[in-house]
Design a protein around this motif. Sequence first.
Motif, PDB file in Angstrom:
ATOM      1  N   HIS A 123      11.864 -21.701 -49.857  1.00 18.88           N
ATOM      2  CA  HIS A 123      10.495 -21.393 -50.629  1.00 18.88           C
ATOM      3  C   HIS A 123      10.553 -20.043 -51.210  1.00 18.88           C
ATOM      4  O   HIS A 123       9.513 -19.819 -51.908  1.00 18.88           O
ATOM      5  CB  HIS A 123       9.508 -21.815 -50.005  1.00 18.88           C
ATOM      6  N   ALA A 124      11.460 -19.367 -50.762  1.00 14.66           N
ATOM      7  CA  ALA A 124      11.256 -17.914 -51.268  1.00 14.66           C
ATOM      8  C   ALA A 124      12.787 -16.984 -51.605  1.00 14.66           C
ATOM      9  O   ALA A 124      13.577 -17.699 -51.094  1.00 14.66           O
ATOM     10  CB  ALA A 124      10.586 -17.126 -50.168  1.00 14.66           C
ATOM     11  N   PHE A 125      12.465 -16.089 -52.296  1.00 11.58           N
ATOM     12  CA  PHE A 125      13.907 -15.179 -52.446  1.00 11.58           C
ATOM     13  C   PHE A 125      14.268 -14.408 -51.350  1.00 11.58           C
ATOM     14  O   PHE A 125      13.522 -13.887 -50.276  1.00 11.58           O
ATOM     15  CB  PHE A 125      13.520 -14.217 -53.618  1.00 11.58           C
ATOM     16  N   GLY A 126      15.416 -14.134 -51.150  1.00 14.21           N
ATOM     17  CA  GLY A 126      15.931 -13.082 -50.263  1.00 14.21           C
ATOM     18  C   GLY A 126      16.097 -13.525 -48.712  1.00 14.21           C
ATOM     19  O   GLY A 126      16.485 -12.917 -47.725  1.00 14.21           O
ATOM     20  N   ASP A 127      16.165 -14.994 -48.505  1.00 16.17           N
ATOM     21  CA  ASP A 127      16.244 -15.867 -47.237  1.00 16.17           C
ATOM     22  C   ASP A 127      17.745 -15.290 -46.611  1.00 16.17           C
ATOM     23  O   ASP A 127      18.025 -15.201 -45.374  1.00 16.17           O
ATOM     24  CB  ASP A 127      15.825 -17.138 -47.109  1.00 16.17           C
ATOM     25  N   TYR A 128      18.757 -15.241 -47.467  1.00 15.38           N
ATOM     26  CA  TYR A 128      20.061 -15.108 -46.910  1.00 15.38           C
ATOM     27  C   TYR A 128      20.752 -13.816 -47.287  1.00 15.38           C
ATOM     28  O   TYR A 128      21.916 -13.430 -47.332  1.00 15.38           O
ATOM     29  CB  TYR A 128      20.920 -16.117 -47.366  1.00 15.38           C
ATOM     30  N   LYS A 129      19.587 -12.588 -47.468  1.00 13.04           N
ATOM     31  CA  LYS A 129      20.270 -11.325 -47.643  1.00 13.04           C
ATOM     32  C   LYS A 129      20.818 -10.587 -46.680  1.00 13.04           C
ATOM     33  O   LYS A 129      21.659  -9.795 -46.810  1.00 13.04           O
ATOM     34  CB  LYS A 129      19.232 -10.457 -48.522  1.00 13.04           C
ATOM     35  N   LEU A 144      25.223 -28.313 -42.607  1.00 19.31           N
ATOM     36  CA  LEU A 144      24.006 -27.546 -43.395  1.00 19.31           C
ATOM     37  C   LEU A 144      24.340 -27.545 -44.876  1.00 19.31           C
ATOM     38  O   LEU A 144      25.275 -27.208 -45.331  1.00 19.31           O
ATOM     39  CB  LEU A 144      23.895 -26.062 -43.001  1.00 19.31           C
ATOM     40  N   SER A 145      23.436 -27.917 -45.818  1.00 22.82           N
ATOM     41  CA  SER A 145      23.120 -28.309 -46.917  1.00 22.82           C
ATOM     42  C   SER A 145      21.662 -27.346 -47.152  1.00 22.82           C
ATOM     43  O   SER A 145      20.913 -27.513 -46.455  1.00 22.82           O
ATOM     44  CB  SER A 145      23.131 -29.610 -47.474  1.00 22.82           C
ATOM     45  N   LEU A 146      21.575 -26.900 -48.556  1.00 17.76           N
ATOM     46  CA  LEU A 146      20.584 -25.906 -48.541  1.00 17.76           C
ATOM     47  C   LEU A 146      19.834 -26.292 -50.015  1.00 17.76           C
ATOM     48  O   LEU A 146      20.479 -26.569 -50.971  1.00 17.76           O
ATOM     49  CB  LEU A 146      20.871 -24.518 -48.940  1.00 17.76           C
ATOM     50  N   LEU A 147      18.463 -26.243 -49.950  1.00 16.44           N
ATOM     51  CA  LEU A 147      17.798 -26.830 -51.416  1.00 16.44           C
ATOM     52  C   LEU A 147      16.805 -25.545 -51.699  1.00 16.44           C
ATOM     53  O   LEU A 147      16.059 -24.887 -50.793  1.00 16.44           O
ATOM     54  CB  LEU A 147      16.708 -27.952 -51.173  1.00 16.44           C
ATOM     55  N   GLY A 148      16.742 -25.024 -52.777  1.00 16.11           N
ATOM     56  CA  GLY A 148      15.830 -24.138 -53.256  1.00 16.11           C
ATOM     57  C   GLY A 148      14.604 -24.709 -54.053  1.00 16.11           C
ATOM     58  O   GLY A 148      14.953 -25.640 -54.926  1.00 16.11           O
ATOM     59  N   VAL A 149      13.453 -24.134 -54.030  1.00 20.81           N
ATOM     60  CA  VAL A 149      12.300 -24.844 -54.684  1.00 20.81           C
ATOM     61  C   VAL A 149      12.579 -24.716 -56.371  1.00 20.81           C
ATOM     62  O   VAL A 149      11.772 -25.175 -57.099  1.00 20.81           O
ATOM     63  CB  VAL A 149      10.980 -24.615 -54.180  1.00 20.81           C
ATOM     64  N   SER A 150      13.420 -23.954 -56.735  1.00 23.64           N
ATOM     65  CA  SER A 150      13.472 -23.779 -58.111  1.00 23.64           C
ATOM     66  C   SER A 150      14.892 -23.306 -58.334  1.00 23.64           C
ATOM     67  O   SER A 150      15.705 -22.897 -57.361  1.00 23.64           O
ATOM     68  CB  SER A 150      12.700 -22.400 -58.704  1.00 23.64           C
ATOM     69  N   ASN A 151      15.536 -23.313 -59.402  1.00 22.50           N
ATOM     70  CA  ASN A 151      16.891 -22.738 -60.039  1.00 22.50           C
ATOM     71  C   ASN A 151      16.806 -21.269 -59.653  1.00 22.50           C
ATOM     72  O   ASN A 151      17.973 -20.714 -59.039  1.00 22.50           O
ATOM     73  CB  ASN A 151      16.915 -22.901 -61.252  1.00 22.50           C
ATOM     74  N   ALA A 152      15.940 -20.673 -59.596  1.00 19.40           N
ATOM     75  CA  ALA A 152      15.864 -19.189 -59.340  1.00 19.40           C
ATOM     76  C   ALA A 152      16.223 -19.016 -57.721  1.00 19.40           C
ATOM     77  O   ALA A 152      17.048 -17.892 -57.384  1.00 19.40           O
ATOM     78  CB  ALA A 152      14.603 -18.234 -59.709  1.00 19.40           C
ATOM     79  N   ARG A 154      17.713 -21.098 -55.793  1.00 24.15           N
ATOM     80  CA  ARG A 154      18.982 -21.594 -55.572  1.00 24.15           C
ATOM     81  C   ARG A 154      19.991 -20.708 -55.904  1.00 24.15           C
ATOM     82  O   ARG A 154      20.824 -20.367 -54.950  1.00 24.15           O
ATOM     83  CB  ARG A 154      19.060 -22.901 -56.573  1.00 24.15           C
ATOM     84  N   ASP A 155      19.939 -19.921 -57.140  1.00 37.50           N
ATOM     85  CA  ASP A 155      20.846 -18.900 -57.562  1.00 37.50           C
ATOM     86  C   ASP A 155      20.810 -18.026 -56.685  1.00 37.50           C
ATOM     87  O   ASP A 155      21.827 -17.076 -56.539  1.00 37.50           O
ATOM     88  CB  ASP A 155      20.646 -18.705 -58.924  1.00 37.50           C
ATOM     89  N   ASP A 156      19.480 -17.386 -55.907  1.00 40.83           N
ATOM     90  CA  ASP A 156      19.575 -16.338 -55.143  1.00 40.83           C
ATOM     91  C   ASP A 156      20.364 -16.314 -53.919  1.00 40.83           C
ATOM     92  O   ASP A 156      21.067 -15.900 -53.305  1.00 40.83           O
ATOM     93  CB  ASP A 156      18.194 -16.176 -54.703  1.00 40.83           C
ATOM     94  N   PRO A 165      30.478 -24.100 -51.533  1.00 43.99           N
ATOM     95  CA  PRO A 165      30.537 -25.012 -52.814  1.00 43.99           C
ATOM     96  C   PRO A 165      29.102 -25.201 -53.658  1.00 43.99           C
ATOM     97  O   PRO A 165      28.073 -25.465 -52.416  1.00 43.99           O
ATOM     98  CB  PRO A 165      30.972 -26.452 -52.320  1.00 43.99           C
ATOM     99  N   VAL A 166      29.132 -24.985 -54.770  1.00 45.89           N
ATOM    100  CA  VAL A 166      27.741 -24.989 -55.460  1.00 45.89           C
ATOM    101  C   VAL A 166      26.968 -26.258 -55.225  1.00 45.89           C
ATOM    102  O   VAL A 166      25.802 -26.394 -55.097  1.00 45.89           O
ATOM    103  CB  VAL A 166      27.919 -24.727 -57.062  1.00 45.89           C
ATOM    104  N   GLU A 167      27.772 -27.508 -54.933  1.00 50.98           N
ATOM    105  CA  GLU A 167      27.008 -28.591 -54.801  1.00 50.98           C
ATOM    106  C   GLU A 167      26.356 -28.723 -53.460  1.00 50.98           C
ATOM    107  O   GLU A 167      25.505 -29.773 -53.349  1.00 50.98           O
ATOM    108  CB  GLU A 167      27.783 -29.742 -55.076  1.00 50.98           C
ATOM    109  N   ARG A 168      26.443 -27.792 -52.677  1.00 46.57           N
ATOM    110  CA  ARG A 168      25.895 -27.594 -51.105  1.00 46.57           C
ATOM    111  C   ARG A 168      24.681 -26.816 -51.128  1.00 46.57           C
ATOM    112  O   ARG A 168      23.899 -26.815 -50.381  1.00 46.57           O
ATOM    113  CB  ARG A 168      26.856 -27.282 -50.128  1.00 46.57           C
ATOM    114  N   ILE A 169      24.554 -26.162 -52.367  1.00 49.91           N
ATOM    115  CA  ILE A 169      23.097 -25.438 -52.499  1.00 49.91           C
ATOM    116  C   ILE A 169      22.660 -25.773 -53.892  1.00 49.91           C
ATOM    117  O   ILE A 169      23.026 -25.711 -55.025  1.00 49.91           O
ATOM    118  CB  ILE A 169      23.414 -23.911 -52.599  1.00 49.91           C
ATOM    119  N   GLU A 170      21.603 -26.747 -53.855  1.00 44.76           N
ATOM    120  CA  GLU A 170      20.855 -27.249 -54.952  1.00 44.76           C
ATOM    121  C   GLU A 170      19.329 -26.923 -55.075  1.00 44.76           C
ATOM    122  O   GLU A 170      18.975 -26.300 -54.366  1.00 44.76           O
ATOM    123  CB  GLU A 170      21.140 -28.870 -55.043  1.00 44.76           C
ATOM    124  N   THR A 171      18.849 -27.575 -56.229  1.00 43.78           N
ATOM    125  CA  THR A 171      17.546 -27.464 -56.504  1.00 43.78           C
ATOM    126  C   THR A 171      16.874 -28.563 -56.234  1.00 43.78           C
ATOM    127  O   THR A 171      17.186 -29.638 -56.646  1.00 43.78           O
ATOM    128  CB  THR A 171      17.263 -26.771 -57.830  1.00 43.78           C
TER     129      THR A 171
END
Length: 372
Positions: A123-129, A144-152, A154-156, A165-171
């Motif tokens: 739900h926030a930016f920077g969780d995997y920095k 483990l698969s990951l979902l972001g609450v927005s494309n922003a 997700r892209d972070d 793989p991009v399909e494992r980190i989605e919005t």
Amino acid sequence: MTASEQATSQAQRWVLQFCHGYDGPFLDCARQYAVLFKGTPYKVCTVYLTGKPSAEVERGSASDEVIFLDYSSAQVRGLKLGAIRDFRRIAASRDFALCIAHRFKPIYVALLGSSLPVIGVHHAFGDYKRRSRQLFANFFRKRLSLLGVSNAVRDDMRACLPGWPVERIETLYNRIDVEAVQAEQVSREQAREHLGLPQDAWVVGNVGRLHPDKDQATLIRGFALALPQLPAGSLLVVMGSGRLEAQLKELALELGVSESVRFLGQVANGRRYFKAFDVFALTSDHEPFGMVLLEAMAAGVPVICSDCGGGREVVKGSGLLVAFAQPSTLATGLRECAEGLIDTQSSADRLSLCFSDQAARERFWTLGWLSQ
């Protein structure tokens, strides 16, 4: 539970939802993910890592079962061994197909406390920095698969985990139960009476913590620039509290608009009163999503949002985007709103199409991370 009921429960397939707590928006986050499985063969058990047992939270979780582990924040620092043991016991108690875990700490506990596939919701930016978190995620990447609450968001995450793989980190967008929120919202007249606002004023609304990330300073400056061209008696109304309150009040005084800016503090169930506003303005810096935008759209209120972060994804095509930290462009936007140049019908259409429970349900099942 009788022996028959226990046998039925054990035969039933379940989804385990694991949340850090239920404060602020996170109770509705739990509801959002529980209702993804409405009308499917799966039941949902929601577990809260922190927070006292509450009948109100149980009802709001929209789950078949709710468990409160009742840890304090101090108890879940470090290795969280007690929480891992508790989670392992719960995971072994029935036939769970997967775990949906919100935020990094529950993801950490779920992966170490079970062998379940885990969908981590961020739900926030920077969780995997942090390098340590990147190593942890990479170690468990097979389940483990990951979902972001927005494309922003997700892209972070994709930028921080470039080998994935991009399909494992989605919005999967945040969303609201549109009909339930609208049923909760009171009329313009009732809302203004409750908030102590004049019935005939033109009102700009803002809701959020008084914090640098929310940048209410730009909002006040833009309102001050626009005020001479706004309807007589126009007001800027800010719901929320925080460490910048005195500083923001001083800014309004310096700009000569203190009589036209109302700081309401924390308002319980604030979204009930969004119809008090003639326009809703969010000037945040890199907002991960912006749930308040959806609540304003549900109230039929035109929205203005800074063109950055996840907010642009909510507002684009259905409201007005303005450059971040630019009071002059915000002032222009407020004048356009006062002239009735923002169409709220497009907001209502976009709300239903992209940010409703039904839209999220359809999107989730197309990911193929859990087959029906």
